[in-house]
Design a protein around this motif. Sequence first.
Motif, PDB file in Angstrom:
ATOM      1  N   ALA A   7       0.838  -1.200   0.000  1.00  0.00           N
ATOM      2  CA  ALA A   7       0.000   0.000   0.000  1.00  0.00           C
ATOM      3  C   ALA A   7       0.869   1.245   0.000  1.00  0.00           C
ATOM      4  O   ALA A   7       0.560   2.247  -0.664  1.00  0.00           O
ATOM      5  CB  ALA A   7      -0.917   0.004   1.224  1.00  0.00           C
ATOM      6  N   HIS A   8       2.014   1.189   0.698  1.00  0.00           N
ATOM      7  CA  HIS A   8       2.891   2.348   0.776  1.00  0.00           C
ATOM      8  C   HIS A   8       3.660   2.587  -0.515  1.00  0.00           C
ATOM      9  O   HIS A   8       4.186   3.683  -0.731  1.00  0.00           O
ATOM     10  CB  HIS A   8       3.849   2.181   1.955  1.00  0.00           C
ATOM     11  CG  HIS A   8       3.145   2.045   3.263  1.00  0.00           C
ATOM     12  ND1 HIS A   8       2.706   0.831   3.754  1.00  0.00           N
ATOM     13  CD2 HIS A   8       2.764   2.968   4.177  1.00  0.00           C
ATOM     14  CE1 HIS A   8       2.100   1.013   4.909  1.00  0.00           C
ATOM     15  NE2 HIS A   8       2.113   2.306   5.187  1.00  0.00           N
ATOM     16  N   ALA A   9       3.723   1.572  -1.374  1.00  0.00           N
ATOM     17  CA  ALA A   9       4.355   1.756  -2.678  1.00  0.00           C
ATOM     18  C   ALA A   9       3.467   2.554  -3.621  1.00  0.00           C
ATOM     19  O   ALA A   9       3.903   2.929  -4.712  1.00  0.00           O
ATOM     20  CB  ALA A   9       4.688   0.398  -3.298  1.00  0.00           C
ATOM     21  N   VAL A  10       2.242   2.819  -3.210  1.00  0.00           N
ATOM     22  CA  VAL A  10       1.343   3.722  -3.949  1.00  0.00           C
ATOM     23  C   VAL A  10       1.174   5.035  -3.199  1.00  0.00           C
ATOM     24  O   VAL A  10       1.323   6.115  -3.770  1.00  0.00           O
ATOM     25  CB  VAL A  10      -0.039   3.079  -4.186  1.00  0.00           C
ATOM     26  CG1 VAL A  10      -0.946   4.041  -4.954  1.00  0.00           C
ATOM     27  CG2 VAL A  10       0.099   1.757  -4.940  1.00  0.00           C
ATOM     28  N   THR A  11       0.878   4.959  -1.917  1.00  0.00           N
ATOM     29  CA  THR A  11       0.581   6.187  -1.169  1.00  0.00           C
ATOM     30  C   THR A  11       1.785   7.115  -1.074  1.00  0.00           C
ATOM     31  O   THR A  11       1.638   8.335  -1.175  1.00  0.00           O
ATOM     32  CB  THR A  11       0.072   5.862   0.247  1.00  0.00           C
ATOM     33  OG1 THR A  11       1.025   5.035   0.928  1.00  0.00           O
ATOM     34  CG2 THR A  11      -1.264   5.127   0.179  1.00  0.00           C
ATOM     35  N   ALA A  12       2.998   6.565  -0.893  1.00  0.00           N
ATOM     36  CA  ALA A  12       4.179   7.429  -0.766  1.00  0.00           C
ATOM     37  C   ALA A  12       4.479   8.192  -2.048  1.00  0.00           C
ATOM     38  O   ALA A  12       4.657   9.415  -2.013  1.00  0.00           O
ATOM     39  CB  ALA A  12       5.390   6.617  -0.308  1.00  0.00           C
ATOM     40  N   PRO A  13       4.546   7.542  -3.223  1.00  0.00           N
ATOM     41  CA  PRO A  13       4.783   8.334  -4.439  1.00  0.00           C
ATOM     42  C   PRO A  13       3.614   9.225  -4.833  1.00  0.00           C
ATOM     43  O   PRO A  13       3.819  10.344  -5.319  1.00  0.00           O
ATOM     44  CB  PRO A  13       5.074   7.275  -5.508  1.00  0.00           C
ATOM     45  CG  PRO A  13       4.540   6.005  -4.984  1.00  0.00           C
ATOM     46  CD  PRO A  13       4.638   6.089  -3.492  1.00  0.00           C
ATOM     47  N   SER A  14       2.376   8.775  -4.611  1.00  0.00           N
ATOM     48  CA  SER A  14       1.240   9.615  -4.978  1.00  0.00           C
ATOM     49  C   SER A  14       1.189  10.888  -4.138  1.00  0.00           C
ATOM     50  O   SER A  14       0.698  11.929  -4.590  1.00  0.00           O
ATOM     51  CB  SER A  14      -0.071   8.845  -4.830  1.00  0.00           C
ATOM     52  OG  SER A  14      -1.165   9.616  -5.288  1.00  0.00           O
ATOM     53  N   ALA A  15       1.706  10.818  -2.906  1.00  0.00           N
ATOM     54  CA  ALA A  15       1.726  12.000  -2.041  1.00  0.00           C
ATOM     55  C   ALA A  15       2.572  13.126  -2.614  1.00  0.00           C
ATOM     56  O   ALA A  15       2.428  14.291  -2.209  1.00  0.00           O
ATOM     57  CB  ALA A  15       2.230  11.624  -0.650  1.00  0.00           C
ATOM     58  N   LEU A  16       3.443  12.816  -3.572  1.00  0.00           N
ATOM     59  CA  LEU A  16       4.213  13.869  -4.236  1.00  0.00           C
ATOM     60  C   LEU A  16       3.283  14.910  -4.852  1.00  0.00           C
ATOM     61  O   LEU A  16       3.617  16.097  -4.905  1.00  0.00           O
ATOM     62  CB  LEU A  16       5.101  13.266  -5.325  1.00  0.00           C
ATOM     63  CG  LEU A  16       6.236  12.352  -4.853  1.00  0.00           C
ATOM     64  CD1 LEU A  16       6.752  11.512  -6.015  1.00  0.00           C
ATOM     65  CD2 LEU A  16       7.370  13.178  -4.243  1.00  0.00           C
ATOM     66  N   ARG A  17       2.145  14.470  -5.317  1.00  0.00           N
ATOM     67  CA  ARG A  17       1.202  15.394  -5.969  1.00  0.00           C
ATOM     68  C   ARG A  17       0.630  16.420  -4.983  1.00  0.00           C
ATOM     69  O   ARG A  17       0.222  17.511  -5.391  1.00  0.00           O
ATOM     70  CB  ARG A  17       0.063  14.612  -6.616  1.00  0.00           C
ATOM     71  CG  ARG A  17       0.528  13.616  -7.672  1.00  0.00           C
ATOM     72  CD  ARG A  17      -0.649  13.141  -8.488  1.00  0.00           C
ATOM     73  NE  ARG A  17      -0.300  12.039  -9.367  1.00  0.00           N
ATOM     74  CZ  ARG A  17       0.283  12.163 -10.565  1.00  0.00           C
ATOM     75  NH1 ARG A  17       0.626  13.368 -10.993  1.00  0.00           N
ATOM     76  NH2 ARG A  17       0.535  11.093 -11.307  1.00  0.00           N
TER      77      ARG A  17
END
Length: 352
Positions: free
Chosen positions: A237-247
């Motif tokens: 789950a963190h492999a999506v939430t961490a990079p998406s948080a860049l936005r």
Amino acid sequence: MTDLDEALERFQRTALEYGPGLSNHGPMAAEAIVALGHPALLTGWVDLYAPRLPPFEPGRPLEPRERRAALGDATRIPDWVATYQRELEGRDWRELLCAALPGLGPGLFAGATHGWLRVAHAVRALGRGETEPRRRELAFGLGYWAARFQRLPGTPGAKPARSPAEVLRTLEPVAPSRRRPGLFFEAVRGLDEHPGFADSIASVALAPADADAWIGELCREGARLYLGNPSARVAYAHAVTAPSALRLVAPLVERGTLRALAGFAFQASCALHAVQSGPQAAEASPSDEVRRLAENPDEIRYRAACSLREHAIKLAEACLREDAIAPDPVLRLAAADAAIELEGAPAWRDRA
């Protein structure tokens, strides 16, 4: 004061970690519930989650000469929070954010990325409206990030040659017999002995000036890995939430800072993949129920919010955020799977 502000105030009276070192997801999930469009569920979320959390014990602000030695010292969490609260006094929160991110970026894995995520959710809340609880939440996030600051092996983009998805797909996982037990931030310490991890991190071509497509590629690959590793759902789950948080911070920071943060978010995703990938990955397939739910994003939002499970809320919201930018079935499937299948931290199996 909104329901979100009241939720943040209540969570700010609680410790930033609980149990054996689990991160307090309360404020992050509360903000994500609002983003999902179901703020009426905030009171239920706070009442369910807050009782497991010990009280927050205030600290003292660190003097500049003390900060280098205190970076990455989890015993100084209260002191780091107090430090950033003092830094915020009479100051524009955007200025503090932009000043803090370059120094904190190399330690983005802090608390299994939760320092970074708490900051990003605070930034989005502040973007909707500046209130004192939201300003204070930014200080809590920055303080947690500094106290749990953790570097990973390798320098992102040092020898650029491949896209983030290409690197993830060819990264050699750590053999199960050689994996370290414990929480995620303990498990990744073994990557110092991984023969190819640092080289893989160096080989990624970092985000260009227009980072949208690069971030999207990394998030889609994270969603694919999440679906392919059902025994490690929380990790992926963190492999999506961490990079998406860049936005959530991209509109506020300089291109160079965003590019560096993107590299560190990629590095965090690789670290989790290296220590969590399982042999069942190629055989995993979403259930019929997940596939049906994936056809209805509004129902995903409702089901995820109603689950009152922190990782389900956060992952579904991030996947739908990405899907709104660049639609892809894998993102909707991951969001639907999160809403139905992803367990939350009440079970001690959640090691985030």
